[in-house]
Design a protein around this motif. Structure first.
Motif, PDB file in Angstrom:
ATOM      1  N   ALA A 194       0.891  -1.318  -0.022  1.00  0.00           N
ATOM      2  CA  ALA A 194      -0.127  -0.199  -0.174  1.00  0.00           C
ATOM      3  C   ALA A 194       1.055   1.209   0.046  1.00  0.00           C
ATOM      4  CB  ALA A 194      -0.956   0.148   1.208  1.00  0.00           C
ATOM      5  N   LYS A 202       0.388   4.518  -0.918  1.00  0.00           N
ATOM      6  CA  LYS A 202      -0.008   5.894  -0.775  1.00  0.00           C
ATOM      7  C   LYS A 202       0.872   6.743  -0.112  1.00  0.00           C
ATOM      8  CE  LYS A 202      -2.862   5.262   3.198  1.00  0.00           C
ATOM      9  NZ  LYS A 202      -3.244   3.747   2.976  1.00  0.00           N
ATOM     10  N   ASN A 242      -4.351   4.715  -3.450  1.00  0.00           N
ATOM     11  CA  ASN A 242      -5.740   5.209  -3.076  1.00  0.00           C
ATOM     12  C   ASN A 242      -6.226   6.227  -3.929  1.00  0.00           C
ATOM     13  OD1 ASN A 242      -4.152   4.003  -0.723  1.00  0.00           O
ATOM     14  ND2 ASN A 242      -6.301   4.418   0.280  1.00  0.00           N
ATOM     15  N   ILE A 245      -7.114   1.027  -4.323  1.00  0.00           N
ATOM     16  CA  ILE A 245      -7.659   0.604  -3.028  1.00  0.00           C
ATOM     17  C   ILE A 245      -8.523   1.619  -2.283  1.00  0.00           C
ATOM     18  CG2 ILE A 245      -5.986  -1.413  -2.778  1.00  0.00           C
ATOM     19  CD1 ILE A 245      -4.635   0.358  -0.680  1.00  0.00           C
ATOM     20  N   MET A 271     -13.153  -7.139  -0.506  1.00  0.00           N
ATOM     21  CA  MET A 271     -12.307  -6.514   0.024  1.00  0.00           C
ATOM     22  C   MET A 271     -12.887  -5.804   1.186  1.00  0.00           C
ATOM     23  SD  MET A 271     -11.429  -2.988   0.471  1.00  0.00           S
ATOM     24  CE  MET A 271      -9.997  -1.933   0.101  1.00  0.00           C
ATOM     25  N   VAL A 284     -12.074  -3.168   4.878  1.00  0.00           N
ATOM     26  CA  VAL A 284     -11.426  -2.474   5.942  1.00  0.00           C
ATOM     27  C   VAL A 284     -12.047  -2.358   7.061  1.00  0.00           C
ATOM     28  CG1 VAL A 284     -10.170  -0.230   6.462  1.00  0.00           C
ATOM     29  CG2 VAL A 284     -10.328  -0.789   3.931  1.00  0.00           C
ATOM     30  N   MET A 333      -4.078  -5.461   7.285  1.00  0.00           N
ATOM     31  CA  MET A 333      -2.978  -4.599   6.914  1.00  0.00           C
ATOM     32  C   MET A 333      -2.021  -4.654   7.784  1.00  0.00           C
ATOM     33  SD  MET A 333      -5.713  -1.462   6.192  1.00  0.00           S
ATOM     34  CE  MET A 333      -5.859  -0.752   7.780  1.00  0.00           C
ATOM     35  N   SER A 334      -0.895  -3.878   7.886  1.00  0.00           N
ATOM     36  CA  SER A 334       0.332  -4.127   8.901  1.00  0.00           C
ATOM     37  C   SER A 334      -0.190  -4.405  10.270  1.00  0.00           C
ATOM     38  CB  SER A 334       1.011  -2.627   8.932  1.00  0.00           C
ATOM     39  OG  SER A 334       1.591  -2.062   7.776  1.00  0.00           O
ATOM     40  N   ARG A 340      -3.006  -5.969   2.348  1.00  0.00           N
ATOM     41  CA  ARG A 340      -2.314  -4.786   1.970  1.00  0.00           C
ATOM     42  C   ARG A 340      -1.598  -4.264   3.167  1.00  0.00           C
ATOM     43  NH1 ARG A 340      -8.097  -4.815   1.954  1.00  0.00           N
ATOM     44  NH2 ARG A 340      -8.014  -3.269   3.610  1.00  0.00           N
ATOM     45  N   ILE A 341      -0.277  -4.106   2.927  1.00  0.00           N
ATOM     46  CA  ILE A 341       0.871  -3.655   3.733  1.00  0.00           C
ATOM     47  C   ILE A 341       1.210  -2.398   3.426  1.00  0.00           C
ATOM     48  CG2 ILE A 341       2.742  -4.168   4.978  1.00  0.00           C
ATOM     49  CD1 ILE A 341       0.558  -6.470   5.475  1.00  0.00           C
ATOM     50  N   GLY A 342       1.184  -1.235   4.640  1.00  0.00           N
ATOM     51  CA  GLY A 342       1.895  -0.237   4.432  1.00  0.00           C
ATOM     52  C   GLY A 342       3.055   0.290   5.129  1.00  0.00           C
ATOM     53  N   ALA A 343       2.724   0.543   6.274  1.00  0.00           N
ATOM     54  CA  ALA A 343       3.700   1.175   7.232  1.00  0.00           C
ATOM     55  C   ALA A 343       4.583  -0.101   7.579  1.00  0.00           C
ATOM     56  CB  ALA A 343       2.839   1.626   8.565  1.00  0.00           C
ATOM     57  N   ARG A 369       4.494   6.740   7.039  1.00  0.00           N
ATOM     58  CA  ARG A 369       4.354   7.591   5.816  1.00  0.00           C
ATOM     59  C   ARG A 369       4.869   8.950   5.830  1.00  0.00           C
ATOM     60  NH1 ARG A 369      -0.929   5.324   5.984  1.00  0.00           N
ATOM     61  NH2 ARG A 369      -2.120   7.118   6.363  1.00  0.00           N
TER      62      ARG A 369
END
Ligand SMILES: *Cc1c(COP(=O)(O)O)cnc(C)c1O
Length: 230
Positions: A34, A36, A57, A78, A160, A162, A203-204, A219-222, A228
């Motif tokens: 992820a 963004k 996003n 997403i 999907m 959240v 997620m994370s 869906r992995i961001g941090a 971020r």
């Protein structure tokens, strides 16, 4: 080794462990980065480390990044998709994970028809019906799928979600389970353009729990990019 490559390796190890613990083949779980608000250099590092799937996003942000990210990847939308962005979204993204209304499905179908392609989607479900979040209410998924069944240029590949923010990862389990049960309910009952192969959830913070409950895309961001920044 860079920070992102190291975090990627650790994430893959945790995904493998979670899948094995749940009696699943780790290859049935894909890591979506992820990305963004991440710089293109960070995205490049992630792709070099082994990421093959990116989630963005915002349509405009994705367009700018896609111009400069050289390595091939599968791009997923997403974030909430506004109908006036459909044309660009269909051009940029391989999969729209945030289909949440019949009107949006119709618009995607029209754009798919224009381009002679089938627009791949997941239906985003707002399980707790939070006002602050997009996604279709659970009791309206059936109606949306009925509409999609009439559209030759849209395909639904799964669901999907959240879930609401939780104090502990374990708190999300009942939402992940509910999404899986919803997919089970619609599997094999729909039209030929409706499949329930994918569950994009986790997620994370809570991807291990999501994998235990059947996630096929986390869906992995941090946890991959670090905090971020742009
Ligand atoms: C940002 C985002 C993620 C990743 O969240 P992290 O907590 O940073 O892993 C996943 N899904 C969606 C829809 C997002 O917007």
């Amino acid at each position: 080794m860079g920070d992102i490559a190291q975090r990627y390796d650790e994430l893959v190890a945790r995904i493998r462990e979670a899948a094995q613990g749940a009696g699943r083949d780790m290859h049935t779980v894909r890591l979506l980065a992820a990305s963004k608000s991440q710089r293109v250099e960070a995205i490049g590092d992630a792709l070099t480390a082994g990421v093959t799937l990116l989630g963005e996003n915002y349509v405009q942000e994705a367009r700018e990044k896609k111009r400069v990210v050289a390595k091939a990847a599968e791009w997923h939308m997403i974030g909430h998709l506004q109908r006036n962005k459909v044309q660009t979204a269909v051009e940029l993204f391989d999969v729209i994970e945030t289909l949440d209304s019949a009107a949006l499905a119709n618009a995607l179908d029209k754009e798919g028809q224009k381009r002679g392609k089938i627009v791949r989607t997941l239906v985003e479900v707002n399980l707790a019906m939070e006002k602050s979040k997009s996604g279709v209410a659970p009791d309206r998924v059936a109606g949306l799928l009925e509409q999609v069944a009439k559209l030759p240029h849209v395909a639904v590949e799964g669901l999907m979600t959240v879930p609401p923010v939780q104090e502990r990862p374990e708190g999300a389990r009942r939402y992940f389970r509910t999404l899986r049960e919803l997919a089970d309910k619609f599997r094999g009952t729909g039209a030929s353009n409706v499949r329930m192969a994918e569950l994009s959830m986790g997620m994370s913070y809570d991807f291990v729990v999501a994998i235990e409950e059947g996630a096929t895309i986390v869906r992995i961001g941090a946890a991959l990019f670090g905090p971020r920044r742009l």
